[in-house]
Design a protein around this motif. Structure first.
Motif, PDB file in Angstrom:
ATOM      1  N   ILE A  90      34.125  38.720  46.696  1.00  0.00           N
ATOM      2  CA  ILE A  90      35.400  38.577  46.369  1.00  0.00           C
ATOM      3  C   ILE A  90      36.119  37.915  46.457  1.00  0.00           C
ATOM      4  O   ILE A  90      36.750  39.154  46.708  1.00  0.00           O
ATOM      5  CB  ILE A  90      35.255  39.532  43.868  1.00  0.00           C
ATOM      6  N   PRO A  91      37.514  36.875  47.031  1.00  0.00           N
ATOM      7  CA  PRO A  91      38.190  36.635  47.082  1.00  0.00           C
ATOM      8  C   PRO A  91      39.095  37.659  46.622  1.00  0.00           C
ATOM      9  O   PRO A  91      39.170  37.381  45.660  1.00  0.00           O
ATOM     10  CB  PRO A  91      38.098  35.331  47.788  1.00  0.00           C
ATOM     11  N   ASP A  92      40.518  37.775  47.614  1.00  0.00           N
ATOM     12  CA  ASP A  92      42.013  38.833  47.361  1.00  0.00           C
ATOM     13  C   ASP A  92      42.169  37.324  46.187  1.00  0.00           C
ATOM     14  O   ASP A  92      42.976  37.356  45.233  1.00  0.00           O
ATOM     15  CB  ASP A  92      42.589  38.723  48.191  1.00  0.00           C
ATOM     16  N   GLN A  93      42.075  36.468  46.882  1.00  0.00           N
ATOM     17  CA  GLN A  93      42.702  35.172  45.696  1.00  0.00           C
ATOM     18  C   GLN A  93      42.103  34.873  44.222  1.00  0.00           C
ATOM     19  O   GLN A  93      43.236  34.499  43.061  1.00  0.00           O
ATOM     20  CB  GLN A  93      42.371  33.662  45.916  1.00  0.00           C
ATOM     21  N   PHE A  94      41.534  35.564  44.185  1.00  0.00           N
ATOM     22  CA  PHE A  94      40.578  36.131  42.704  1.00  0.00           C
ATOM     23  C   PHE A  94      40.609  37.655  42.041  1.00  0.00           C
ATOM     24  O   PHE A  94      40.929  37.567  40.961  1.00  0.00           O
ATOM     25  CB  PHE A  94      39.050  35.049  42.684  1.00  0.00           C
ATOM     26  N   GLU A  95      40.819  38.137  43.103  1.00  0.00           N
ATOM     27  CA  GLU A  95      40.566  39.779  42.751  1.00  0.00           C
ATOM     28  C   GLU A  95      41.732  39.959  41.751  1.00  0.00           C
ATOM     29  O   GLU A  95      41.623  41.518  40.777  1.00  0.00           O
ATOM     30  CB  GLU A  95      40.166  40.835  43.260  1.00  0.00           C
ATOM     31  N   HIS A  96      42.747  39.375  41.646  1.00  0.00           N
ATOM     32  CA  HIS A  96      43.861  40.076  40.900  1.00  0.00           C
ATOM     33  C   HIS A  96      44.520  39.153  39.831  1.00  0.00           C
ATOM     34  O   HIS A  96      44.963  39.970  38.512  1.00  0.00           O
ATOM     35  CB  HIS A  96      45.338  39.001  42.036  1.00  0.00           C
ATOM     36  N   GLU A  97      43.116  38.766  39.450  1.00  0.00           N
ATOM     37  CA  GLU A  97      43.082  37.668  37.911  1.00  0.00           C
ATOM     38  C   GLU A  97      43.425  38.806  36.664  1.00  0.00           C
ATOM     39  O   GLU A  97      41.511  39.826  36.792  1.00  0.00           O
ATOM     40  CB  GLU A  97      42.006  36.822  37.558  1.00  0.00           C
ATOM     41  N   PRO A  98      43.614  39.075  35.587  1.00  0.00           N
ATOM     42  CA  PRO A  98      43.657  40.190  34.709  1.00  0.00           C
ATOM     43  C   PRO A  98      42.147  39.691  34.408  1.00  0.00           C
ATOM     44  O   PRO A  98      41.544  39.092  34.002  1.00  0.00           O
ATOM     45  CB  PRO A  98      44.141  40.130  33.752  1.00  0.00           C
ATOM     46  N   GLY A  99      41.110  41.291  34.404  1.00  0.00           N
ATOM     47  CA  GLY A  99      40.140  41.395  33.798  1.00  0.00           C
ATOM     48  C   GLY A  99      38.523  41.136  34.690  1.00  0.00           C
ATOM     49  O   GLY A  99      37.844  41.279  34.007  1.00  0.00           O
ATOM     50  N   PHE A 100      38.529  39.799  35.492  1.00  0.00           N
ATOM     51  CA  PHE A 100      37.623  39.397  36.190  1.00  0.00           C
ATOM     52  C   PHE A 100      36.944  40.573  36.853  1.00  0.00           C
ATOM     53  O   PHE A 100      35.903  40.252  36.133  1.00  0.00           O
ATOM     54  CB  PHE A 100      38.568  38.124  37.145  1.00  0.00           C
ATOM     55  N   LEU A 101      37.406  41.382  37.760  1.00  0.00           N
ATOM     56  CA  LEU A 101      36.307  42.069  38.568  1.00  0.00           C
ATOM     57  C   LEU A 101      36.026  42.745  37.246  1.00  0.00           C
ATOM     58  O   LEU A 101      34.491  43.259  37.310  1.00  0.00           O
ATOM     59  CB  LEU A 101      37.260  42.882  39.642  1.00  0.00           C
ATOM     60  N   GLU A 102      35.941  43.705  36.252  1.00  0.00           N
ATOM     61  CA  GLU A 102      35.690  44.320  35.958  1.00  0.00           C
ATOM     62  C   GLU A 102      34.696  43.471  34.854  1.00  0.00           C
ATOM     63  O   GLU A 102      33.120  43.485  34.219  1.00  0.00           O
ATOM     64  CB  GLU A 102      36.851  44.569  33.999  1.00  0.00           C
ATOM     65  N   TYR A 103      34.693  42.388  34.500  1.00  0.00           N
ATOM     66  CA  TYR A 103      34.054  41.329  33.462  1.00  0.00           C
ATOM     67  C   TYR A 103      32.895  41.544  34.274  1.00  0.00           C
ATOM     68  O   TYR A 103      31.627  41.283  33.807  1.00  0.00           O
ATOM     69  CB  TYR A 103      34.221  39.665  33.299  1.00  0.00           C
ATOM     70  N   LEU A 104      32.710  40.726  36.161  1.00  0.00           N
ATOM     71  CA  LEU A 104      32.022  40.917  36.460  1.00  0.00           C
ATOM     72  C   LEU A 104      30.579  42.098  36.793  1.00  0.00           C
ATOM     73  O   LEU A 104      29.638  41.825  37.072  1.00  0.00           O
ATOM     74  CB  LEU A 104      32.049  40.618  38.485  1.00  0.00           C
TER      75      LEU A 104
END
Length: 213
Positions: A155-169
């Motif tokens: 999951i590229p760094d540019q997306f991992e900081h988006e609130p809630g995205f990693l938890e959604y995955l």
């Protein structure tokens, strides 16, 4: 301008260049969530200090000194994330902000001791390689055809900081190392089989989840 602010910019330039091929002022402003004038001011500071240079298209490139500094902060960030997951038991999706706090406090000796204590990891919990490590070829999840299987790589760094995205995955069973099958794409939504269960995932996952080539 604090040293931590400079490190954040160098880290962002490194990340965008690594993951998209180039870094420009507008994209940096979006990524760092700061105003374009603030980005312009910092970029001129970094250029004056010999850490970056601009090409004819105004894209930003790290100099040798800039790349060395950027790789150091990126390595400290990714080691901090591994420490939080491997030694403190944090969920893989809950490390980014904590690592942001830790990375600026690590001295070179602490960084080296942490690396050895963790067994010299080659990637962070999100699958992004340590600077200098061999990065495996990847492609976007959206390129996987119906009926095809693939393994989530990063999951590229540019997306991992988006609130809630990693938890959604994570809530859909999706994390680096997981095998999945593309069932179909319908109106942008991806239907996947993950861990024996079928999931409908939102359209932006097509570009923000990278799988093995």
């Amino acid at each position: 301008m604090t040293s931590s602010a400079i490190e954040e910019y160098l880290q962002a330039i490194y990340t965008l260049a690594d993951e998209t091929g180039s870094a420009i002022g507008a994209r940096l402003a979006e990524f760092l969530r700061v105003s374009p004038p603030a980005v312009s001011e910092m970029l001129h500071r970094l250029e004056r200090d010999g850490l970056i240079q601009f090409d004819d298209r105004k894209a930003v490139h790290l100099t040798g000194a800039g790349r060395a500094a950027a790789e150091s902060i990126v390595r400290r960030h990714r080691l901090s994330e591994r420490f939080l997951v491997d030694m403190l038991g944090y969920p893989w999706w809950q490390t980014h902000e904590e690592a942001e706090r830790i990375e600026h406090a690590l001295t070179p000796e602490m960084e080296d001791r942490l690396r050895r204590a963790l067994g010299d990891p080659q990637a962070c919990p999100h699958g992004n390689p340590m600077p200098g490590a061999m990065a495996r070829p990847t492609r976007t999840l959206g390129s996987v055809l119906p009926g095809e299987e693939a393994t989530i790589e990063r999951i590229p760094d540019q997306f991992e900081h988006e609130p809630g995205f990693l938890e959604y995955l994570d809530g859909h069973g999706m994390r680096p190392g997981v095998r999945l099958r593309m069932i179909e794409r319908r109106d942008g939504t991806l239907r996947l089989r993950v861990g024996g269960e079928e999931h409908d995932v939102r359209p932006d996952c097509a570009e923000k989840v990278w799988v093995g080539a």
